[in-house]
Write a protein that holds these residues in place. Structure first.
Motif, short mmCIF file in Angstrom:
data_model
loop_
_atom_site.label_atom_id
_atom_site.label_comp_id
_atom_site.label_asym_id
_atom_site.label_seq_id
_atom_site.Cartn_x
_atom_site.Cartn_y
_atom_site.Cartn_z
N VAL A 178 0.84 -1.12 -0.18
CA VAL A 178 -0.07 0.02 -0.04
C VAL A 178 0.92 1.15 -0.03
O VAL A 178 1.59 1.39 0.99
CB VAL A 178 -0.93 -0.02 1.25
N PHE A 179 0.85 1.94 -1.12
CA PHE A 179 1.53 3.21 -1.29
C PHE A 179 1.15 4.35 -1.29
O PHE A 179 0.01 4.69 -1.69
CB PHE A 179 2.19 2.75 -2.76
N PHE A 180 1.87 5.46 -0.39
CA PHE A 180 1.37 6.79 -0.24
C PHE A 180 2.07 7.83 -1.03
O PHE A 180 3.46 7.62 -0.78
CB PHE A 180 1.24 6.94 1.18
N VAL A 181 1.70 8.74 -1.76
CA VAL A 181 2.49 9.84 -2.72
C VAL A 181 1.67 11.01 -2.14
O VAL A 181 0.57 11.13 -1.98
CB VAL A 181 2.26 9.39 -3.67
N ALA A 225 -5.57 5.53 -7.86
CA ALA A 225 -5.40 6.25 -6.65
C ALA A 225 -6.65 6.92 -5.86
O ALA A 225 -7.60 7.26 -6.56
CB ALA A 225 -4.49 7.27 -6.86
N THR A 226 -6.50 6.98 -4.80
CA THR A 226 -7.61 7.48 -3.68
C THR A 226 -6.83 8.52 -2.98
O THR A 226 -5.71 8.41 -2.80
CB THR A 226 -8.44 6.70 -3.08
N GLY A 233 -3.96 13.59 2.98
CA GLY A 233 -3.85 14.38 1.93
C GLY A 233 -2.58 13.45 1.09
O GLY A 233 -2.07 14.02 0.25
N PHE A 234 -2.72 12.12 1.39
CA PHE A 234 -1.91 11.44 0.52
C PHE A 234 -2.59 10.57 -0.38
O PHE A 234 -3.88 10.36 -0.34
CB PHE A 234 -1.15 10.17 1.42
N TRP A 235 -1.98 10.57 -1.86
CA TRP A 235 -2.74 9.77 -2.80
C TRP A 235 -2.39 8.10 -2.48
O TRP A 235 -1.24 7.90 -2.06
CB TRP A 235 -2.00 9.99 -4.17
N VAL A 236 -3.08 7.38 -2.57
CA VAL A 236 -2.91 5.94 -1.91
C VAL A 236 -3.24 4.87 -3.11
O VAL A 236 -4.46 4.96 -4.00
CB VAL A 236 -3.83 5.78 -0.86
N SER A 245 5.25 8.59 -10.66
CA SER A 245 4.88 9.98 -10.91
C SER A 245 3.21 9.78 -10.78
O SER A 245 2.67 9.07 -10.18
CB SER A 245 4.83 10.38 -12.32
N LEU A 246 2.39 10.99 -10.78
CA LEU A 246 1.16 11.28 -10.82
C LEU A 246 0.58 11.73 -11.97
O LEU A 246 1.16 12.26 -12.92
CB LEU A 246 0.91 12.02 -9.63
N ARG A 247 -0.70 10.92 -12.38
CA ARG A 247 -1.41 11.30 -13.63
C ARG A 247 -2.77 11.68 -13.56
O ARG A 247 -3.65 10.93 -12.91
CB ARG A 247 -1.13 10.18 -14.69
N ASN A 248 -3.32 12.74 -14.27
CA ASN A 248 -4.55 13.10 -14.26
C ASN A 248 -5.23 12.93 -15.80
O ASN A 248 -4.28 13.24 -16.68
CB ASN A 248 -4.79 14.44 -13.74
#
Length: 131
Positions: free
Chosen positions: A62-65, A86-87, A92-95, A112-115
């Motif tokens: 389970v990864f937190f960004v 991700a949730t 305030g972490f993306w999980v 990285s993060l993607r929208n």
């Protein structure tokens, strides 16, 4: 009145084009013609990883960004080339959960993060070590 109407769009509305109408209550009753409203998703920004390494062979993680620009129900954590849903948690972490198949071999993985479009895109990456 100056003919201006304002409204708040909930953060849960994801990017896209929407028709907006104004409805008058009784006794005037009636709806205006629809006008277009375009909402563009933000470009996410990654600021930190809660954990920066894990032992190879771990069954899953389970990864937190930490970052900004989260789009509820649409944002992803990209682990290497694998996009994971991700949730956003209350801190305030993306999980997301990284499957064991991504953790089997020792390597450095860009995270990285993607929208999604419209707008959106992929953030810069931070390194994560599978040791």
């Amino acid at each position: 009145a100056d003919g201006t109407l304002s409204a708040t769009v909930p953060a849960t509305v994801i990017g896209g084009s929407y028709g907006v109408t104004v409805v008058n209550p009784a006794p005037a009753m009636g709806a205006s013609n629809a006008l277009p409203l375009s909402i563009t998703n933000p470009l996410p920004t990654i600021t930190s990883l809660y954990q920066t390494s894990v032992a190879s062979g771990t069954s899953s993680l389970v990864f937190f960004v930490k970052g900004t620009g989260f789009v509820a129900g649409a944002s992803q954590i990209v682990f290497g080339t694998t996009a994971l849903p991700a949730t956003l948690n209350s801190s305030g972490f993306w999980v997301a959960t990284i499957p064991g198949s991504e953790l089997a071999t020792a390597r450095t993985v860009p995270v990285s993060l993607r929208n999604p479009a419209p707008g959106g895109g992929t953030s810069a990456s931070l390194p994560f070590a599978v040791k």
